[in-house]
Structures are given as C-alpha cells and as structure tokens.
Design an enzyme around this catalytic site. Structure first.
Site, PDB file in Angstrom:
ATOM      1  N   PRO A 131       0.800  -1.223   0.000  1.00 59.44           N
ATOM      2  CA  PRO A 131       0.000   0.000   0.000  1.00 59.44           C
ATOM      3  C   PRO A 131       0.833   1.273   0.000  1.00 59.44           C
ATOM      4  O   PRO A 131       0.437   2.285  -0.582  1.00 59.44           O
ATOM      5  CB  PRO A 131      -0.826  -0.130   1.291  1.00 59.44           C
ATOM      6  CG  PRO A 131      -0.978  -1.607   1.483  1.00 59.44           C
ATOM      7  CD  PRO A 131       0.322  -2.195   1.017  1.00 59.44           C
ATOM      8  N   GLY A 134       5.399   1.141  -4.094  1.00 61.34           N
ATOM      9  CA  GLY A 134       5.202   0.580  -5.418  1.00 61.34           C
ATOM     10  C   GLY A 134       6.523   0.531  -6.161  1.00 61.34           C
ATOM     11  O   GLY A 134       7.297  -0.414  -6.042  1.00 61.34           O
ATOM     12  N   GLU A 245      11.711  -7.987 -16.808  1.00 62.14           N
ATOM     13  CA  GLU A 245      10.296  -7.778 -16.499  1.00 62.14           C
ATOM     14  C   GLU A 245       9.740  -6.628 -17.335  1.00 62.14           C
ATOM     15  O   GLU A 245       8.644  -6.717 -17.901  1.00 62.14           O
ATOM     16  CB  GLU A 245      10.134  -7.482 -15.005  1.00 62.14           C
ATOM     17  CG  GLU A 245      10.429  -8.675 -14.104  1.00 62.14           C
ATOM     18  CD  GLU A 245      10.436  -8.306 -12.634  1.00 62.14           C
ATOM     19  OE1 GLU A 245       9.755  -7.316 -12.283  1.00 62.14           O
ATOM     20  OE2 GLU A 245      11.108  -8.987 -11.848  1.00 62.14           O
ATOM     21  N   ARG A 246      10.502  -5.550 -17.418  1.00 68.95           N
ATOM     22  CA  ARG A 246      10.037  -4.397 -18.189  1.00 68.95           C
ATOM     23  C   ARG A 246      10.066  -4.688 -19.685  1.00 68.95           C
ATOM     24  O   ARG A 246       9.199  -4.215 -20.434  1.00 68.95           O
ATOM     25  CB  ARG A 246      10.876  -3.178 -17.827  1.00 68.95           C
ATOM     26  CG  ARG A 246      10.512  -2.664 -16.447  1.00 68.95           C
ATOM     27  CD  ARG A 246      11.491  -1.691 -15.848  1.00 68.95           C
ATOM     28  NE  ARG A 246      10.983  -1.240 -14.546  1.00 68.95           N
ATOM     29  CZ  ARG A 246      11.714  -0.712 -13.588  1.00 68.95           C
ATOM     30  NH1 ARG A 246      13.026  -0.562 -13.768  1.00 68.95           N
ATOM     31  NH2 ARG A 246      11.170  -0.345 -12.441  1.00 68.95           N
ATOM     32  N   ARG A 271     -16.812  -0.087 -42.261  1.00 68.42           N
ATOM     33  CA  ARG A 271     -17.677   0.974 -41.755  1.00 68.42           C
ATOM     34  C   ARG A 271     -17.869   2.051 -42.831  1.00 68.42           C
ATOM     35  O   ARG A 271     -16.887   2.568 -43.384  1.00 68.42           O
ATOM     36  CB  ARG A 271     -17.079   1.599 -40.492  1.00 68.42           C
ATOM     37  CG  ARG A 271     -17.988   2.655 -39.873  1.00 68.42           C
ATOM     38  CD  ARG A 271     -17.328   3.370 -38.712  1.00 68.42           C
ATOM     39  NE  ARG A 271     -18.192   4.429 -38.202  1.00 68.42           N
ATOM     40  CZ  ARG A 271     -17.770   5.480 -37.526  1.00 68.42           C
ATOM     41  NH1 ARG A 271     -16.485   5.620 -37.245  1.00 68.42           N
ATOM     42  NH2 ARG A 271     -18.625   6.395 -37.112  1.00 68.42           N
ATOM     43  N   GLY A 366       4.753  -2.064 -13.622  1.00 68.40           N
ATOM     44  CA  GLY A 366       6.143  -2.350 -13.944  1.00 68.40           C
ATOM     45  C   GLY A 366       7.060  -1.166 -13.754  1.00 68.40           C
ATOM     46  O   GLY A 366       8.210  -1.178 -14.199  1.00 68.40           O
TER      47      GLY A 366
END
Length: 382
Positions: A131, A134, A245-246, A271, A366
């Site tokens: 919390p 981050g 990870e990134r 369309r 991330g």
C-alpha cells in the site's frame, strides 16, 4: 500489420509462434470474455499451457523445461498481446517470477518449484508492491524475522497479479529494516502455509480477466531453505530481474499495438460514412500509416532488446526506454484507433473498447512512466 523481416527469430521460433496462435485461438480467445466476468481465468488453461510447453520454456530440461532461449518467451508474450489476451498471467509467471528462481535459487530450490511451474500445476506470483511502496521497493514494510531455522513473516502486499491463484509467492521482505535497501530479501512463500491469507480480488476498470489481489501475512512461518540468495541481496536481485520484467511488458505492448491496428484497418474497410468506407478518407489512412510506422520502429528497438536479453546483456536503461516508449505508444494507438469506430468504439462488444481500457495500465505497471524517465535520466546525467 506487415512488418520488416525479423532476423532475431529463426524458423523454429516461427513454428513455435504458429503453435502459440493455435493455442490462443482454441484455448484462450473463446473463454476470455467469461474470464473477464469472473475476474479470474481457470486453472485448467494453466495446465493446458503447461502441457503444450508454453510455460517457463527457457527452464532447463532437468527441471522439466525445454531449455529454450528467451526468444520463445517473447514470442508467447507478444502473441498474447496481439490477441488482446490480458487474462492469463503467464508473463508474470514465466517471464518474471520464474527468473527469481532460475537466476538466483539453488539447484535444490529449482528442483522443488520449477517442474510444477513448467506444468502449470504451480502458479507463481511476485510479491513486491505494498500500500505504501510501489516503484520504490526500499520502502516496503513486510518483514521477516529469523527464528531458528525459520523466518516469521508479517506484512501486506497489494496489486499482486495471479494473487487469487498463486501457489507460491516470490516475496520481497525486510530482514533488516534498519539497513534500508540493503535489508531486503526474497523468500518463497507457499500459499498453503498457516497465517497466509488472500484478500479480495481487486476490482479494476481494465485487465478484467487478470486476478489482482491483496495478500496478507500474519506470523507466517517459512523455512530458511525458502530464501532466494543471501540475506540483504534482495535489492540487487530485483534490479537484475527488472530489466527483463520491463522488456516483457514492452513485448506484450508491441503485440497489442499490432493487433489493434489490424482490427482497426479491417473495421474501417467495412464501416461506411457518407457513402464510402472510413478507410477511404485521407485522415484515416494518414493517421493509421503514422501509427504503423511508429509501431514498426518500436518493434525494431524491442526486438534488439530481446536479442540483448537472450545474450544476457540487456541493461536497465534500455529496458526502461523500451517499457516507457512501447507502453505509451500502446496507449496512444488505443485512443486513436477507438476514434475510427465512432460510437461503436465505446461499446464493450468491440475488442477496441477492451484494448482501450486495458492499455492505460501501461503507463503505471512495472514502474510508472515517470520512474522510467528518472532511471533513463540518471544514466544520462551520471
């Protein structure tokens, strides 16, 4: 969209890509809308992905993996993005959590957890965010106190992908709160241990099929044998893994960019406005041409980063650039493409609406875009 040849991928990678597409078409796309309503995917799709060889494909053969290079992980993640499949948290499991074990765990630890992660029987989550912490990991408060051959863990995590399904959590915690960043350690926590509990499956406005949870630890006793690396090495381990990870986020973003452009091009051909297809208007063609060119350029950069990751030489600044630019491009394409749908673009029956709400997270998860800029600027001004 048609792109330049991609020399980093060989014939075997492209054969794998075709197999991934067939799997997504048969096992993910037909069920994705129901998963969005449920707020979680089925465990069955995890086992099917494992049986097909799509989970932790870069794990060594001795632990049940294929011993493949990182490019196979990238192919799977990109194709999930192209299909708009935001539900199964496969990338968090294979590209992120698994690396903590594969890169830093002992052989005994790998033998304990990796085979189940490869088969899909053991789903992994990465317990970083709290919390009050981050992007700033050194601010975490979850603590692990040594008691003989065990650690006793207390704390809380939030915004944890795979949180509702996870069998193990790669948990960042403080073993020496007074040491700041040097006091962080990673410990693998099995979710069947007394004192562990899952909070609610958090309500989000995007990524609706991806379970995202609060996790609570109340005097959870875990053996020291579950520690990854030595005490205090957590920050170094995290920094090493954050680059891939990134990059995984950037790879998924590129897939989504191409998927949104392809579906939008098809829609504008059908369309009709003022008696002719929307695709016949110069504004449509010029705008999509611009977005396609930016996607092509971004793909070349991301592919180069994938190549570096495969070689083990990807640096944090390049990964931050890839994550920031690809994520922000994804958000822009979602916004621009939705406009071509008119009112239909605001209806959830159209994939572009889901892509729009799913894309906003790219500037946050991330590491926020602002944090990416800070990482890049530190290198430039060092």
């Amino acid at each position: 969209m048609k792109t330049l040849p991609r020399p980093i991928y060989g014939e075997e990678h492209e054969m794998y890509r075709e197999a991934v597409r067939r799997f997504i078409d048969s096992e993910i796309t037909p069920y994705h809308r129901q998963w969005e309503e449920d707020g979680v995917v089925s465990r069955e799709v995890w086992r099917k992905a494992g049986a097909a060889g799509f989970l932790c494909s870069n794990a060594p053969e001795q632990f049940g993996g294929a011993g493949a290079d990182y490019k196979y992980n990238a192919v799977f993640t990109e194709e999930l993005g192209y299909a708009g499949a935001t539900g199964p948290g496969f990338a968090v499991h294979s590209d992120m959590a698994a690396n903590y074990i594969l890169n830093f765990a002992s052989e005994d630890q790998k033998a304990r957890w990796i085979p189940g992660m490869v088969s899909g029987e053991c789903i992994a989550a990465l317990g970083l965010s709290e919390p009050g912490a981050g992007s700033d990991l050194k601010a975490i408060k979850t603590n692990a106190v040594r008691d003989g051959d065990d650690y006793v863990i207390n704390g809380q995590k939030t915004y944890i992908s795979n949180g509702q399904l996870a069998d193990i959590v790669i948990l960042a915690c403080k073993t020496d709160p007074a040491a700041g960043a040097r006091g962080m350690t990673f410990i693998v926590v099995e979710t069947d241990r007394p004192g562990f509990s899952r909070g609610r499956n958090l309500e989000k406005f995007g990524l609706l099929a991806q379970d995202t949870s609060e996790l609570f630890f109340s005097d959870v006793r875990v053996p020291v044998a579950n520690r990854i690396g030595a005490e205090g090495q957590g920050m170094g381990i995290a920094m090493h893994n954050l680059a891939e990870e990134r990059l995984s986020i950037a790879v998924h973003a590129i897939g989504m960019c191409k998927g949104m452009l392809d579906t939008t091009i098809a829609y504008t051909k059908d369309r009709m406005i003022f008696g002719k297809p929307v695709s016949d208007f110069q504004n449509t063609r010029f705008k999509i041409a611009e977005l396609a060119a930016q996607t092509q350029a971004m793909q070349v950069f991301v592919d180069r980063c994938v190549e570096l990751a495969t070689e083990g030489t990807l640096d944090g600044e390049s990964a931050a650039m890839a994550k920031m630019l690809a994520g922000e491009l994804q958000w822009r394409i979602a916004d621009e493409c939705l406009q071509f749908y008119g009112g239909a673009g605001y209806m959830l029956e159209y994939p572009i609406a889901h892509a729009f709400i799913d894309s906003r997270i790219r500037k946050i998860a991330g590491g926020s875009s602002e944090v990416m800029r800070e990482i890049i600027s530190r290198k430039l001004f060092s």
